[in-house]
Write an enzyme that holds these catalytic residues in place. Structure first.
Site, PDB file in Angstrom:
ATOM      1  N   GLY A 124       0.762  -1.261   0.054  1.00  0.00           N
ATOM      2  CA  GLY A 124      -0.104  -0.052   0.105  1.00  0.00           C
ATOM      3  C   GLY A 124       0.683   1.265  -0.090  1.00  0.00           C
ATOM      4  N   CYS A 125       1.848   1.377   0.813  1.00  0.00           N
ATOM      5  CA  CYS A 125       2.849   2.567   0.931  1.00  0.00           C
ATOM      6  C   CYS A 125       3.413   2.505  -0.428  1.00  0.00           C
ATOM      7  CB  CYS A 125       3.899   2.404   2.020  1.00  0.00           C
ATOM      8  SG  CYS A 125       2.912   2.124   3.735  1.00  0.00           S
ATOM      9  N   THR A 126       3.858   1.723  -1.149  1.00  0.00           N
ATOM     10  CA  THR A 126       4.585   1.805  -2.506  1.00  0.00           C
ATOM     11  C   THR A 126       3.754   2.339  -3.455  1.00  0.00           C
ATOM     12  OG1 THR A 126       6.225  -0.018  -1.860  1.00  0.00           O
ATOM     13  CG2 THR A 126       5.658   0.627  -4.162  1.00  0.00           C
TER      14      THR A 126
END
Length: 156
Positions: A44-46
């Site tokens: 998700g962060c990527t």
């Protein structure tokens, strides 16, 4: 501590992925987007970082500084930035002092285990250094576009 729209943005000084200190107070007079995310190089962060990177030129044209903040180290941020060719300045909140100040260091739960971590959230700060808009418990899909839309709406 709870931060609300209209309140002053808590100031901070954090190192970026190159070890250079970024102070929020130095950005007064500019719009700033600060997005808090849990961990470098996770799915998700990527996706979120890549979405903001795709729109980085649009934010720049809107005279808005983009900052990503997580508890990861500057070295971790540098690897993450270089691996994914990110155009967002990533700040290391080692010790989660800034996440605490913004109210995004929270108790989380995964597979029945409770732990403390960063709640994905974004803050739009106006030129006067006040919180203009808050997105909490962010869902990644379409988020960067929604933030850009809010930035553009402030221009008028």
């Amino acid at each position: 501590m709870t931060i609300e729209e209209g309140s002053p943005a808590p100031d901070f000084a954090l190192p970026d992925s190159d070890g250079k200190t970024v102070e929020l107070s130095d950005l007064k007079g500019h719009q700033v987007v600060i997005y808090f995310y849990p961990k470098d190089d996770t799915a998700g962060c990527t996706t979120e970082a890549k979405d903001f990177t795709c729109l980085a030129d649009d934010f720049k044209r809107a005279k808005t500084t983009l900052l990503g903040v997580s508890p990861d180290s500057s070295a971790s941020h540098r690897k993450f930035r270089d691996k994914h060719e990110l155009a967002v300045r990533l700040l290391s909140d080692d010790g989660h002092r800034v996440a605490d100040a913004y109210g995004v260091w929270v108790e989380k739960s995964m597979y029945g285990r409770k732990y403390m971590g960063v709640e994905r959230a974004t803050f739009l700060i106006d030129k006067a250094g006040r919180i203009a808009r808050i997105w909490r418990k962010v869902k990644v899909k379409g988020h960067a576009e929604a933030v850009l839309e809010a930035v553009r709406a402030m221009k008028g």
